[in-house]
Design a protein around this motif. Structure first.
Motif, PDB file in Angstrom:
ATOM      1  N   GLY A 204       0.791  -1.220   0.000  1.00 48.77           N
ATOM      2  CA  GLY A 204       0.000   0.000   0.000  1.00 48.77           C
ATOM      3  C   GLY A 204       0.820   1.264   0.000  1.00 48.77           C
ATOM      4  N   ARG A 205       1.978   1.229  -0.626  1.00 52.60           N
ATOM      5  CA  ARG A 205       2.825   2.421  -0.699  1.00 52.60           C
ATOM      6  C   ARG A 205       3.848   2.233  -1.817  1.00 52.60           C
ATOM      7  NH1 ARG A 205       8.051   2.064   1.520  1.00 52.60           N
ATOM      8  NH2 ARG A 205       8.483   0.164   2.701  1.00 52.60           N
ATOM      9  N   SER A 206       4.570   3.317  -2.117  1.00 55.39           N
ATOM     10  CA  SER A 206       5.687   3.248  -3.050  1.00 55.39           C
ATOM     11  C   SER A 206       6.943   2.853  -2.277  1.00 55.39           C
ATOM     12  CB  SER A 206       5.905   4.600  -3.741  1.00 55.39           C
ATOM     13  OG  SER A 206       4.809   4.906  -4.573  1.00 55.39           O
ATOM     14  N   VAL A 207       7.671   1.886  -2.796  1.00 58.99           N
ATOM     15  CA  VAL A 207       8.873   1.378  -2.132  1.00 58.99           C
ATOM     16  C   VAL A 207      10.094   1.811  -2.936  1.00 58.99           C
ATOM     17  CG1 VAL A 207      10.089  -0.668  -1.308  1.00 58.99           C
ATOM     18  CG2 VAL A 207       7.580  -0.604  -1.279  1.00 58.99           C
ATOM     19  N   GLN A 208      11.065   2.404  -2.225  1.00 60.88           N
ATOM     20  CA  GLN A 208      12.305   2.822  -2.860  1.00 60.88           C
ATOM     21  C   GLN A 208      13.330   1.690  -2.791  1.00 60.88           C
ATOM     22  OE1 GLN A 208      12.489   5.832  -4.449  1.00 60.88           O
ATOM     23  NE2 GLN A 208      10.338   6.061  -3.844  1.00 60.88           N
ATOM     24  N   LEU A 209      13.938   1.391  -3.930  1.00 60.50           N
ATOM     25  CA  LEU A 209      14.980   0.371  -3.997  1.00 60.50           C
ATOM     26  C   LEU A 209      16.261   1.003  -4.521  1.00 60.50           C
ATOM     27  CD1 LEU A 209      13.022  -2.456  -5.889  1.00 60.50           C
ATOM     28  CD2 LEU A 209      13.144  -2.104  -3.414  1.00 60.50           C
ATOM     29  N   ASP A 210      17.399   0.573  -3.975  1.00 57.93           N
ATOM     30  CA  ASP A 210      18.699   0.955  -4.503  1.00 57.93           C
ATOM     31  C   ASP A 210      19.345  -0.298  -5.080  1.00 57.93           C
ATOM     32  OD1 ASP A 210      18.565   3.637  -3.853  1.00 57.93           O
ATOM     33  OD2 ASP A 210      19.374   3.320  -1.842  1.00 57.93           O
ATOM     34  N   LEU A 211      19.583  -0.290  -6.389  1.00 57.51           N
ATOM     35  CA  LEU A 211      20.189  -1.425  -7.073  1.00 57.51           C
ATOM     36  C   LEU A 211      21.653  -1.120  -7.356  1.00 57.51           C
ATOM     37  CD1 LEU A 211      20.302  -4.062  -8.716  1.00 57.51           C
ATOM     38  CD2 LEU A 211      19.354  -2.770 -10.663  1.00 57.51           C
ATOM     39  N   PHE A 212      22.542  -1.972  -6.862  1.00 52.38           N
ATOM     40  CA  PHE A 212      23.965  -1.872  -7.125  1.00 52.38           C
ATOM     41  C   PHE A 212      24.340  -3.029  -8.057  1.00 52.38           C
ATOM     42  CE2 PHE A 212      23.151   0.117  -3.093  1.00 52.38           C
ATOM     43  CZ  PHE A 212      24.001   1.206  -3.026  1.00 52.38           C
ATOM     44  N   ALA A 229      17.992   0.089   3.787  1.00 55.67           N
ATOM     45  CA  ALA A 229      18.945   0.812   2.957  1.00 55.67           C
ATOM     46  C   ALA A 229      19.862   1.708   3.779  1.00 55.67           C
ATOM     47  CB  ALA A 229      18.196   1.650   1.917  1.00 55.67           C
ATOM     48  N   PHE A 230      19.385   2.252   4.888  1.00 57.54           N
ATOM     49  CA  PHE A 230      20.256   3.101   5.711  1.00 57.54           C
ATOM     50  C   PHE A 230      21.332   2.253   6.378  1.00 57.54           C
ATOM     51  CE2 PHE A 230      21.292   4.822   9.945  1.00 57.54           C
ATOM     52  CZ  PHE A 230      21.958   5.966   9.545  1.00 57.54           C
ATOM     53  N   LEU A 231      20.926   1.129   6.962  1.00 59.38           N
ATOM     54  CA  LEU A 231      21.884   0.284   7.670  1.00 59.38           C
ATOM     55  C   LEU A 231      22.987  -0.198   6.744  1.00 59.38           C
ATOM     56  CD1 LEU A 231      22.200  -1.010  10.555  1.00 59.38           C
ATOM     57  CD2 LEU A 231      21.163  -3.054   9.579  1.00 59.38           C
ATOM     58  N   TRP A 232      22.590  -0.692   5.554  1.00 55.01           N
ATOM     59  CA  TRP A 232      23.552  -1.337   4.656  1.00 55.01           C
ATOM     60  C   TRP A 232      24.008  -0.436   3.520  1.00 55.01           C
ATOM     61  CZ3 TRP A 232      25.551  -5.328   6.879  1.00 55.01           C
ATOM     62  CH2 TRP A 232      24.778  -6.075   7.782  1.00 55.01           C
ATOM     63  N   GLY A 233      23.461   0.766   3.456  1.00 53.24           N
ATOM     64  CA  GLY A 233      23.916   1.711   2.453  1.00 53.24           C
ATOM     65  C   GLY A 233      24.823   2.786   3.006  1.00 53.24           C
ATOM     66  N   GLU A 234      24.668   3.094   4.300  1.00 54.52           N
ATOM     67  CA  GLU A 234      25.473   4.145   4.922  1.00 54.52           C
ATOM     68  C   GLU A 234      26.312   3.636   6.090  1.00 54.52           C
ATOM     69  OE1 GLU A 234      23.686   7.942   5.641  1.00 54.52           O
ATOM     70  OE2 GLU A 234      22.052   7.547   4.253  1.00 54.52           O
ATOM     71  N   ARG A 235      25.693   2.941   7.033  1.00 55.54           N
ATOM     72  CA  ARG A 235      26.447   2.529   8.228  1.00 55.54           C
ATOM     73  C   ARG A 235      27.466   1.449   7.916  1.00 55.54           C
ATOM     74  NH1 ARG A 235      22.575   1.132  12.949  1.00 55.54           N
ATOM     75  NH2 ARG A 235      24.491   1.289  14.158  1.00 55.54           N
ATOM     76  N   ALA A 236      27.123   0.499   7.092  1.00 51.95           N
ATOM     77  CA  ALA A 236      28.050  -0.553   6.666  1.00 51.95           C
ATOM     78  C   ALA A 236      27.724  -0.852   5.204  1.00 51.95           C
ATOM     79  CB  ALA A 236      27.893  -1.799   7.529  1.00 51.95           C
ATOM     80  N   LEU A 256      23.263  -6.295  -5.817  1.00 54.32           N
ATOM     81  CA  LEU A 256      22.691  -5.972  -4.507  1.00 54.32           C
ATOM     82  C   LEU A 256      21.465  -5.092  -4.681  1.00 54.32           C
ATOM     83  CD1 LEU A 256      22.808  -5.750  -1.342  1.00 54.32           C
ATOM     84  CD2 LEU A 256      24.317  -3.763  -1.691  1.00 54.32           C
ATOM     85  N   VAL A 257      20.398  -5.441  -3.979  1.00 52.49           N
ATOM     86  CA  VAL A 257      19.187  -4.614  -3.935  1.00 52.49           C
ATOM     87  C   VAL A 257      18.912  -4.262  -2.481  1.00 52.49           C
ATOM     88  CG1 VAL A 257      16.713  -4.472  -4.416  1.00 52.49           C
ATOM     89  CG2 VAL A 257      18.228  -5.720  -5.984  1.00 52.49           C
ATOM     90  N   LEU A 258      18.903  -2.970  -2.167  1.00 53.03           N
ATOM     91  CA  LEU A 258      18.574  -2.505  -0.824  1.00 53.03           C
ATOM     92  C   LEU A 258      17.147  -1.990  -0.795  1.00 53.03           C
ATOM     93  CD1 LEU A 258      21.798  -0.532   0.247  1.00 53.03           C
ATOM     94  CD2 LEU A 258      21.222  -2.935   0.658  1.00 53.03           C
ATOM     95  N   ILE A 259      16.363  -2.488   0.153  1.00 52.60           N
ATOM     96  CA  ILE A 259      14.979  -2.054   0.343  1.00 52.60           C
ATOM     97  C   ILE A 259      14.964  -0.970   1.413  1.00 52.60           C
ATOM     98  CG2 ILE A 259      12.639  -2.800   0.909  1.00 52.60           C
ATOM     99  CD1 ILE A 259      13.470  -5.639   0.212  1.00 52.60           C
ATOM    100  N   ASP A 260      14.124   0.056   1.221  1.00 49.60           N
ATOM    101  CA  ASP A 260      14.192   1.210   2.112  1.00 49.60           C
ATOM    102  C   ASP A 260      13.898   0.872   3.572  1.00 49.60           C
ATOM    103  OD1 ASP A 260      11.461   0.817   1.782  1.00 49.60           O
ATOM    104  OD2 ASP A 260      11.039   2.791   0.948  1.00 49.60           O
ATOM    105  N   GLN A 261      12.923   0.024   3.851  1.00 49.96           N
ATOM    106  CA  GLN A 261      12.600  -0.278   5.245  1.00 49.96           C
ATOM    107  C   GLN A 261      11.668  -1.486   5.308  1.00 49.96           C
ATOM    108  OE1 GLN A 261      10.618   3.225   6.684  1.00 49.96           O
ATOM    109  NE2 GLN A 261       8.734   2.791   5.614  1.00 49.96           N
ATOM    110  N   LEU A 262      11.467  -1.974   6.505  1.00 47.56           N
ATOM    111  CA  LEU A 262      10.455  -3.005   6.747  1.00 47.56           C
ATOM    112  C   LEU A 262       9.256  -2.330   7.395  1.00 47.56           C
ATOM    113  CD1 LEU A 262       9.588  -6.020   6.880  1.00 47.56           C
ATOM    114  CD2 LEU A 262      10.585  -6.067   9.168  1.00 47.56           C
ATOM    115  N   ASP A 263       8.087  -2.494   6.801  1.00 49.15           N
ATOM    116  CA  ASP A 263       6.886  -1.834   7.309  1.00 49.15           C
ATOM    117  C   ASP A 263       6.490  -2.407   8.668  1.00 49.15           C
ATOM    118  OD1 ASP A 263       7.042  -1.731   4.376  1.00 49.15           O
ATOM    119  OD2 ASP A 263       5.230  -0.525   4.560  1.00 49.15           O
TER     120      ASP A 263
END
Length: 425
Positions: A204-212, A229-236, A256-263
């Protein structure tokens, strides 16, 4: 603070600090005869205005101090220190290494889990020494109370820290897992993310993905889908780690595909909405919008904590699309409202002929009882889930890493999981 030990200096009764190097477990334990704090307090008693000198002696070249624990060769004495001011009223250490000393059950995180530091007599210097297993890698920060306000700080005297703004400081002792795969890539080697948006009916929303996309990797190369995506895109940066593992030949080149969050609301659906999103929306979008051709057997789904639980439930529900799971400190104590704890393992059915593979990881320090887990602690519930998966015919590797519920332990556990699931592909 009698546990803070350093070698007695030959001159002026001053203390020498032990080796501060990032991998140091300490120096000559038999010669460690006086405490840092006792020595500096004695100096301040004679020279009350030498506070700057006391801090330099304690903090240079870096903190925390480390020395071998003379009572336990498998442990190091680690001394944390913070320099406050006249308005500082308390300082507490926040780190998973506090777990053996936590007051259980943990109902108030600050008072039950974080540890108070002690103000050095004659100076606004706060210290705490703990005996820590020498294979531990963990993050830490300080909770500093000043003028009635508590603020979190990383350690300014320790240059080792996680990525991202205000990244936590990193404690890594000499027997910790290898660190070379966690070094950031050079600027000209960095993999740029391609941003994708999936309009998800399931969530029920738009999901942002980061594809490497790893350079020169084919469209049907393995794919790691990773929550947060924050945990594995910025912190580590997981993209850097994947590239280093591939360069070493430990795994094949992997996208690698990073998903923005878990609802959070997914818990109300027992995470079935996540299964529909991953299998019926995300994977088709990777093919249609990015040109990837994921193969079921090398498509991995991974996450930490509640995300590890969701990844496991999704793969179990849709083994036609997911070939492997890496669950880091999976929250297998969880149950829907009104159900008994550890619901997920009671839902297992016999594995299909082409069973998906699991790599479950939990930290040796994850033994904390909370009001949330009701005594079903992370380490033991992960062991129980691994046993249940094995009994139902799923190939499972259970890894107990030397840390706790934090990114420092998870990043090494993720690397081990990738090698375990993709190393033979």
């Amino acid at each position: 603070m009698a546990g803070i030990a350093v070698m007695a200096a030959a001159a002026a009764g001053q203390a020498q600090s032990p080796d501060h190097s990032d991998n140091s477990g300490g120096g000559d334990d038999g010669a460690l005869t006086i405490s840092v704090v006792a020595g500096l307090e004695a100096m301040l008693a004679e020279r009350p205005h030498a506070r700057d000198e006391a801090w330099r002696t304690l903090s240079q070249p870096r903190l925390p101090l480390r020395s071998l624990d003379p009572d336990n060769p498998g442990h190091a004495l680690v001394t944390f220190a913070w320099r406050g001011d006249a308005q500082t009223t308390s300082v507490r250490l926040d780190s998973v290494i506090n777990a053996p000393r936590a007051r259980q059950p943990v109902t108030d995180y600050i008072t039950d889990f974080t540890l108070p530091m002690t103000r050095m007599e004659g100076a606004d210097i706060w210290t705490l020494t703990l005996s820590v297993p020498r294979d531990v890698e963990a993050v830490y920060s300080f909770l500093v109370e000043r003028e009635g306000r508590v603020q979190r700080w990383s350690d300014p005297a320790n240059p080792a820290r996680m990525g991202g703004q205000d990244g936590e400081s990193l404690l890594r002792l000499d027997r910790a897992p290898r660190a070379d795969i966690h070094r950031p890539l050079a600027f000209d080697e960095t993999i740029t993310a391609q941003r994708l948006t999936v309009d998800s009916a399931a969530l029920g929303r738009s999901v942002q993905l980061d594809l490497f996309r790893l350079p020169d990797a084919p469209d049907d190369a393995p794919v790691l889908i990773l929550y947060d995506a924050f945990l594995w895109g910025e912190r580590a940066r997981a993209s850097d780690m994947l590239a280093r593992l591939a360069t070493r030949g430990d795994i094949p080149p992997t996208h690698l595909v990073l998903i923005d969050q878990l609802d959070p609301a997914s818990a109300n659906h027992a995470y079935a909405d996540q299964a529909a999103f991953i299998a019926d929306e995300l994977l088709p979008a990777l093919q249609a919008e990015a040109g990837l051709a994921p193969r079921r057997e090398t498509t991995l789904l991974a996450g930490a904590s509640r995300r590890g639980l969701s990844a496991s439930l999704t793969a179990l529900a849709r083994p036609d699309t997911i070939g492997g799971v890496i669950s880091l400190s999976g929250s297998f104590y969880w149950a829907p409202d009104g159900a008994a704890p550890e619901w997920a393992r009671r839902q297992l059915v016999p594995a299909p002929d082409e069973a998906l593979r699991f790599h479950l990881a939990a930290g040796r320090l994850e033994t904390i009882v909370t009001s949330t887990n009701q005594g079903h602690v992370m380490l033991e519930t992960n062991r129980a889930m691994a046993q249940a998966l094995t009994e139902h015919g799923y190939p499972v590797e259970l890894a107990v890493y030397p840390g706790g519920h934090d990114i420092a332990g998870w990043r090494s556990a993720l690397a081990d999981g990738l090698v375990g699931l993709l190393g033979d592909r």
